[in-house]
Design a protein around this motif. Structure first.
Motif, PDB file in Angstrom:
ATOM      1  N   THR A 137      -0.739   2.646  -2.658  1.00  0.00           N
ATOM      2  CA  THR A 137       0.525   2.505  -2.814  1.00  0.00           C
ATOM      3  C   THR A 137       1.478   3.510  -2.429  1.00  0.00           C
ATOM      4  O   THR A 137       2.694   3.552  -2.455  1.00  0.00           O
ATOM      5  N   LEU A 138       0.555   4.776  -2.279  1.00  0.00           N
ATOM      6  CA  LEU A 138       1.318   6.185  -2.118  1.00  0.00           C
ATOM      7  C   LEU A 138       2.246   5.985  -0.658  1.00  0.00           C
ATOM      8  O   LEU A 138       3.341   6.686  -0.820  1.00  0.00           O
ATOM      9  N   ILE A 139       1.752   5.094   0.243  1.00  0.00           N
ATOM     10  CA  ILE A 139       2.305   5.102   1.664  1.00  0.00           C
ATOM     11  C   ILE A 139       2.694   3.878   1.908  1.00  0.00           C
ATOM     12  O   ILE A 139       1.535   3.044   2.390  1.00  0.00           O
ATOM     13  N   GLY A 140       3.965   3.393   1.904  1.00  0.00           N
ATOM     14  CA  GLY A 140       4.177   1.945   2.455  1.00  0.00           C
ATOM     15  C   GLY A 140       4.589   2.095   4.028  1.00  0.00           C
ATOM     16  O   GLY A 140       4.656   2.981   4.359  1.00  0.00           O
ATOM     17  N   SER A 141       5.156   0.889   4.379  1.00  0.00           N
ATOM     18  CA  SER A 141       5.516   0.684   5.706  1.00  0.00           C
ATOM     19  C   SER A 141       6.857   1.670   6.010  1.00  0.00           C
ATOM     20  O   SER A 141       6.685   2.001   7.083  1.00  0.00           O
ATOM     21  N   ASP A 142       7.714   1.952   5.042  1.00  0.00           N
ATOM     22  CA  ASP A 142       8.908   2.700   5.445  1.00  0.00           C
ATOM     23  C   ASP A 142       8.736   4.169   4.614  1.00  0.00           C
ATOM     24  O   ASP A 142       9.900   4.786   4.382  1.00  0.00           O
ATOM     25  N   THR A 143       7.640   4.424   3.757  1.00  0.00           N
ATOM     26  CA  THR A 143       7.605   5.617   3.165  1.00  0.00           C
ATOM     27  C   THR A 143       7.388   6.919   3.939  1.00  0.00           C
ATOM     28  O   THR A 143       6.418   7.026   4.820  1.00  0.00           O
ATOM     29  N   PRO A 144       8.335   7.823   3.869  1.00  0.00           N
ATOM     30  CA  PRO A 144       8.008   9.297   4.698  1.00  0.00           C
ATOM     31  C   PRO A 144       6.909  10.103   4.181  1.00  0.00           C
ATOM     32  O   PRO A 144       6.468   9.872   2.866  1.00  0.00           O
ATOM     33  N   TYR A 145       6.125  10.421   5.030  1.00  0.00           N
ATOM     34  CA  TYR A 145       4.857  11.161   4.813  1.00  0.00           C
ATOM     35  C   TYR A 145       4.788  12.200   6.050  1.00  0.00           C
ATOM     36  O   TYR A 145       5.256  12.242   6.869  1.00  0.00           O
ATOM     37  N   LEU A 150       6.636  15.418  -0.654  1.00  0.00           N
ATOM     38  CA  LEU A 150       6.074  14.581   0.612  1.00  0.00           C
ATOM     39  C   LEU A 150       4.695  14.283   0.576  1.00  0.00           C
ATOM     40  O   LEU A 150       3.844  15.170   0.742  1.00  0.00           O
ATOM     41  N   ARG A 175      -1.362  12.650  -4.446  1.00  0.00           N
ATOM     42  CA  ARG A 175      -0.210  12.960  -3.242  1.00  0.00           C
ATOM     43  C   ARG A 175      -0.772  13.102  -2.155  1.00  0.00           C
ATOM     44  O   ARG A 175      -0.046  13.072  -1.055  1.00  0.00           O
ATOM     45  N   ARG A 181       6.997  11.994   9.232  1.00  0.00           N
ATOM     46  CA  ARG A 181       8.234  12.563   9.125  1.00  0.00           C
ATOM     47  C   ARG A 181       8.078  14.006   9.958  1.00  0.00           C
ATOM     48  O   ARG A 181       8.790  14.591  10.168  1.00  0.00           O
TER      49      ARG A 181
END
Length: 385
Positions: free
Chosen positions: A201-209, A240, A267, A287
């Motif tokens: 759940t840390l990185i979704g479709s719109d999550t900046p990484y 991030l 993270r 990102r």
């Protein structure tokens, strides 16, 4: 020497695969016969198969199966095994790419046997002779008959080293050919993580990484350097989240120094090494990238993704002067400061470098065709590009 004899194209390590794929396609489309030789310098069968499959490279006609060893052992073994191949194949020329041990080893044997040498990605210089790749680049260029460059400043480097400009042709960057060719097939990050069994759940479709890669000896071989870098990475990840495909060399050093467990598992997503389409998907949606890789400096520039390079120098200066790249070395304070600056929406203008348009390999083939037809008499008859 018959102009109908094939060109012997050499690959040896994963960075070579991305460069040879568009060249093999261009040769096929323009009717230039070519034989593919894999030295086996990078010998992970699963990774090799994945790269060849993803990039649409034909299976090698010849595999030397050299494997690992010190620089001297590996280079010597490639030289020993490639010599009888040159005798058997009698190629019109040998084409080498990049700056790995396979490049200099095969070029050296070919040159001594009177086989013309073609070097793709010539003229790049970091000015750092402690990097084995720099030695390979300089020496390969000196014994090459035809040199293809990725940026115009490379010609200045070659002229300073006494190389005849008539042998040099500016064609653009074949790495970017591969990027353009495969961009639509790049795997989404969520799909890659799910296939690795790392659904999060840390990185979704719109999550900046951010994307992190790290493998150079100057960064990972000394615990006094690597430990502060790990702490810096954790500090970045607090704001991030990071995806970190861990190079085998880096993993072994992290484990040996007791630093692997220090990386924040909440993270930072540590993955095994990835195939090209997986890594491209991670990169194009990131990102920002933090890296010490040469290829990622180029690919992020082509994609317009900010890149923080954890090196004090680069053999790809155009990624800094025109692209999205910032050199910071491995000092944590400089890394954090550069990261904050790069993430600002209007931090810097950039443009795609000249001829980084996906057509470099076609230019190479167009120059080679009349050169080969002339029988490679020892003079470069192709028009200067």
């Amino acid at each position: 020497m018959s102009p109908q004899a094939p060109i012997l194209c050499v690959v040896g390590a994963r960075p070579n695969f991305m460069k040879i794929a568009p060249i093999m396609r261009a040769f096929s489309s323009q009717g230039i016969p070519a034989t593919l030789l894999h030295t086996g310098q990078h010998y992970d069968a699963d990774m090799n198969d994945a790269f060849f499959r993803d990039l649409g490279i034909p299976q090698p006609d010849i595999n030397l199966g050299v494997g690992s060893g010190s620089h001297a052992q590996q280079t010597a073994e490639i030289m020993r095994k490639v010599e009888p191949i040159l005798d058997e194949q009698a190629p019109a020329a040998i084409l080498v790419v990049g700056d790995v041990n396979s490049t200099i080893a095969c070029a050296l044997v070919a040159s001594k046997k009177g086989v013309p040498v073609i070097h793709v990605e010539a003229g790049l210089r970091s000015r750092d002779r402690t990097m084995p790749e720099e030695i390979n680049r300089v020496l390969t260029d000196q014994i090459s008959d035809l040199l293809f460059t990725t940026e115009r400043t490379a010609l200045d480097n070659l002229k300073q080293e006494g190389i005849d400009p008539a042998r040099v042709h500016f064609v653009g960057n074949v790495m970017i050919d591969t990027l353009h060719y495969n961009l639509r097939q790049a795997k989404p990050t969520a799909q890659t993580l799910a296939e690795l069994g790392m659904e999060t759940t840390l990185i979704g479709s719109d999550t900046p990484y951010g994307l992190l890669t790290l493998h150079r000896p100057s960064n990972v071989d000394d615990p006094a350097v690597l430990a502060p870098l790990v702490d810096c990475i954790n500090q970045i990840a607090a704001d991030l989240p990071l995806v970190f495909p861990v190079h085998p060399r880096t993993r072994s050093r992290l484990e040996a120094f007791g630093l692997l467990e220090r990386l924040d598992p909440h993270r930072i997503i540590c993955t095994p090494p990835l195939g090209y389409l997986e890594l491209l998907g991670l990169m194009k949606s990131a990102r920002i990238a933090l890296t010490d890789s040469g290829g990622i400096q180029e690919e992020t520039t082509a994609l317009g993704i900010p890149c923080i390079t954890l090196r004090h120098n680069t053999e790809r200066p155009i990624t800094v002067t025109e692209g999205t790249n910032t050199l910071v070395g491995n000092d944590p304070q400089r890394i954090i400061a550069a990261l904050k600056a790069a993430l600002k929406p209007t931090s810097r203008p950039e443009r795609i470098p000249e001829y980084w348009d996906g057509n470099a390999a076609e230019r190479i083939a167009a120059i080679l065709k009349p050169w080969l037809s002339a029988g490679i008499s020892g003079q470069n008859t192709a028009p200067h590009a």
